[in-house]
Design a protein around this motif. Sequence first.
Motif, PDB file in Angstrom:
ATOM      1  N   LEU A  73       0.898  -1.173   0.179  1.00  0.00           N
ATOM      2  CA  LEU A  73      -0.057   0.100   0.073  1.00  0.00           C
ATOM      3  C   LEU A  73       0.807   1.266   0.157  1.00  0.00           C
ATOM      4  O   LEU A  73       1.877   1.229   0.589  1.00  0.00           O
ATOM      5  N   GLY A  76      -0.437   6.861  -0.117  1.00  0.00           N
ATOM      6  CA  GLY A  76      -2.071   7.057   0.800  1.00  0.00           C
ATOM      7  C   GLY A  76      -2.103   8.480   1.247  1.00  0.00           C
ATOM      8  O   GLY A  76      -0.940   9.104   1.586  1.00  0.00           O
ATOM      9  N   HIS A 115      -7.097   7.251   1.079  1.00  0.00           N
ATOM     10  CA  HIS A 115      -7.152   6.609  -0.195  1.00  0.00           C
ATOM     11  C   HIS A 115      -5.711   5.812  -0.125  1.00  0.00           C
ATOM     12  O   HIS A 115      -4.784   6.359   0.221  1.00  0.00           O
ATOM     13  N   TYR A 116      -5.728   4.640  -0.579  1.00  0.00           N
ATOM     14  CA  TYR A 116      -4.174   4.074  -0.759  1.00  0.00           C
ATOM     15  C   TYR A 116      -4.248   3.275  -2.435  1.00  0.00           C
ATOM     16  O   TYR A 116      -5.282   2.895  -2.921  1.00  0.00           O
ATOM     17  N   CYS A 118      -2.872   0.180  -4.117  1.00  0.00           N
ATOM     18  CA  CYS A 118      -2.343  -1.194  -3.734  1.00  0.00           C
ATOM     19  C   CYS A 118      -1.827  -1.969  -4.922  1.00  0.00           C
ATOM     20  O   CYS A 118      -2.281  -2.090  -6.057  1.00  0.00           O
TER      21      CYS A 118
END
Length: 236
Positions: A73, A76, A115-116, A118
């Motif tokens: 991740l 972010g 929000h990330y 991934c």
Amino acid sequence: MLLMVIVLCVGLVAGAPGKQPKDESLNHYMDLVMDNLQVMLVENGFDPVALPNTSMGFSDEVLGVVWHGEAKLYDGWMRGLASIHRSGNAEFIKNSEDRIRGLLASLSLGEMKGHYVCLAKFMDLGPIADVFIDVKGSDVYFEALLDTHQCKFRAEVLKVTKLGSIDVSIKGLSVLGWIVSSLMEFVMIFISGFIKNIVETVMKDMTDVVLDNIDLSPLGPILGCDPSAAHLVQLH
């Protein structure tokens, strides 16, 4: 900061006979402290705040062979920490002799969103997905003690007492959709710890900076602190 002192002074002096501070003035005082904290959070890059990179390992057995994968991740962010505000009445903390020794207040964080990006890798598959985070606010307890020599309040406790529900949604994992539930749980736990750490360390320190900029020496006789002692300390 001058406005803050004037508002508190007027509320305390006019609040009740016999120089007993009116608690309602504390609400105005705490609101102004929170207003300044909100500005500091934005100006210092904590709203939105960058989320730390993190990763989660996972595995599965395919044709008798155990394969290991990893979901990373990164990039972010989270918005909403500057929504912190007073949610209940502020109160004086008094000793057995009815002298003021501090104050406490119930605070809250509003809704926070994050929000990330991934990147998941498993058996040479590496889809990039979006992780969306929604935190339904939090309850925070605040406590400050009165420094009777400096005539200032000092932040002692800023603690998350109840974290709101954390909703996580993930889009784009495609063939690795089977790790969604595990990844969602991992993100929930990680974000929970992140929010608590930010509130109880960074935001507490910032609150202390705000309080340190408010000289309450003019209210010394009312609060029970010693302005002359505060002046001597400042000279040193």
